[in-house]
Scaffold this motif. Structure first.
Motif, short mmCIF file in Angstrom:
data_model
loop_
_atom_site.label_atom_id
_atom_site.label_comp_id
_atom_site.label_asym_id
_atom_site.label_seq_id
_atom_site.Cartn_x
_atom_site.Cartn_y
_atom_site.Cartn_z
N LEU A 85 -2.85 -4.96 4.73
CA LEU A 85 -2.43 -3.92 5.70
C LEU A 85 -3.15 -4.07 7.04
O LEU A 85 -2.53 -3.94 8.10
CB LEU A 85 -2.75 -2.54 5.14
N LEU A 88 -1.62 -6.79 8.94
CA LEU A 88 -0.33 -6.39 9.50
C LEU A 88 -0.53 -5.59 10.80
O LEU A 88 0.14 -5.82 11.80
CB LEU A 88 0.44 -5.55 8.46
N ALA A 89 -1.53 -4.69 10.78
CA ALA A 89 -1.79 -3.87 11.98
C ALA A 89 -2.21 -4.75 13.16
O ALA A 89 -1.95 -4.42 14.31
CB ALA A 89 -2.88 -2.84 11.68
N HIS A 91 -1.25 -7.92 13.62
CA HIS A 91 -0.36 -9.07 13.73
C HIS A 91 -0.29 -9.63 15.15
O HIS A 91 0.05 -8.91 16.09
CB HIS A 91 1.04 -8.68 13.24
N ARG A 152 -3.28 2.64 12.32
CA ARG A 152 -1.88 2.99 12.50
C ARG A 152 -1.51 2.95 13.99
O ARG A 152 -0.43 2.49 14.37
CB ARG A 152 -1.60 4.40 11.94
N ALA A 155 -1.04 -0.67 14.91
CA ALA A 155 0.23 -1.21 14.41
C ALA A 155 1.37 -0.71 15.28
O ALA A 155 2.29 -1.47 15.62
CB ALA A 155 0.44 -0.81 12.96
N TYR A 166 4.32 -1.02 9.00
CA TYR A 166 2.98 -0.51 8.67
C TYR A 166 3.08 0.92 8.12
O TYR A 166 2.49 1.25 7.11
CB TYR A 166 2.07 -0.55 9.90
N ASN A 169 4.43 0.93 4.54
CA ASN A 169 3.47 0.40 3.58
C ASN A 169 2.30 1.37 3.37
O ASN A 169 1.86 1.58 2.24
CB ASN A 169 2.96 -0.97 4.02
N VAL A 170 1.80 1.93 4.46
CA VAL A 170 0.63 2.80 4.33
C VAL A 170 1.01 4.10 3.58
O VAL A 170 0.20 4.65 2.83
CB VAL A 170 -0.04 3.08 5.71
N LEU A 222 7.63 -6.28 5.66
CA LEU A 222 7.04 -7.22 6.61
C LEU A 222 8.09 -8.24 7.08
O LEU A 222 8.21 -8.52 8.28
CB LEU A 222 5.84 -7.95 5.98
#
Ligand code: RET
Length: 232
Positions: A85, A88-89, A91, A152, A155, A166, A169-170, A222
């Motif tokens: 995660l 991803l934030a 990326h 968050r 992201a 994000y 998923n979170v 994703l």
């Protein structure tokens, strides 16, 4: 102890590890997520195998069991789930120093949550048990703060599609993770409202959702986001 649940756990987790690897994206950046998510059920399969043999299972004077293998599993797999995660934030941000800072603090809080939860499970004196339980919840609150606050926001700054992925998923992760302290609370390690086999089965289902269902859900969010992000 519930032999059947442990054997099912071992089988489901081993097959899931292979399936996540086989179905996951093989080219970067999704490859990193594929590898992270395939490692998680592999670790869980190892823990279920140990529990099936009774290795690392400690029965305390009140008759309740502490499954060490489970806490070792969680102390390895929860940081991996959080790493995917955090990545991803961040990326394509390229600010490696900053990623490192967030990764370190969230993993430290998370491992403390599991370690202090283990102490709560081992504690025999109720007051001591609940102090450690609350302390573990404090670490959990820290993890949730980082996930829902600064990470968050980061992201969201990456743009619509990645921010949405994000967010989804979170949300999934938070809902499933909340069940763990609840099962501890009502289970044999806590208030003893539900039996040991009932809590073993409940945690088996939660582990499958948190590790396997989440892997497929997170990967599909994703992939959709990267697809849109690429064509923006
Ligand atoms: C404990 C007990 C003490 C209080 C808290 C807990 C939290 C545990 C969590 C575990 C998550 C495990 C996962 C495993 C699967 O991969 C240790 C039960 C807050 C959140 C997601």
């Amino acid at each position: 102890m519930d032999q059947t649940a442990f054997m099912i756990g071992f089988t489901v987790m081993s097959l899931a590890s292979l399936a996540i690897y086989a179905k996951g994206g093989k080219s970067p950046p999704s490859r990193h997520h594929t590898l992270l998510h395939a490692a998680v059920p592999f670790m869980a399969a190892s823990a279920y195998l140990a529990m099936a043999f009774g290795i690392g299972t400690l029965v305390k004077v009140d008759g309740s069991a502490t499954y060490f293998a489970r806490y070792i599993d969680w102390s390895v797999t929860t940081p991996i789930l959080l790493s995917s995660l955090v990545l991803l934030a961040f990326h394509e941000r390229g600010k490696t120093g900053e990623v490192g800072g967030y990764l370190t603090s969230i993993i430290v809080l998370d491992v403390l949550m599991i370690a202090t939860g283990l102490i709560a499970s081992l504690a025999e004196v109720p007051l001591v048990k609940w102090v450690w339980y609350l302390w573990s919840c404090a670490a959990f609150a820290g993890v949730l703060y980082l996930l829902w606050g600064p990470l968050r926001t980061m992201a969201a700054e990456r743009g619509g599609a990645l921010g949405d992925a994000y967010g989804k998923n979170v949300t999934f992760l938070t809902v499933v993770w909340f069940l763990y302290p609840i099962v501890f609370l009502v289970g044999p390690e806590g208030l003893k409202i539900i039996s040991d086999p009932a809590s073993v089965w409940a945690i088996l289902v939660m582990d499958i959702v948190a590790k396997v269902a989440y892997a497929f859900y997170a990967a599909s969010n994703l992939d959709k986001a990267l697809h849109q992000h690429g064509s923006d």
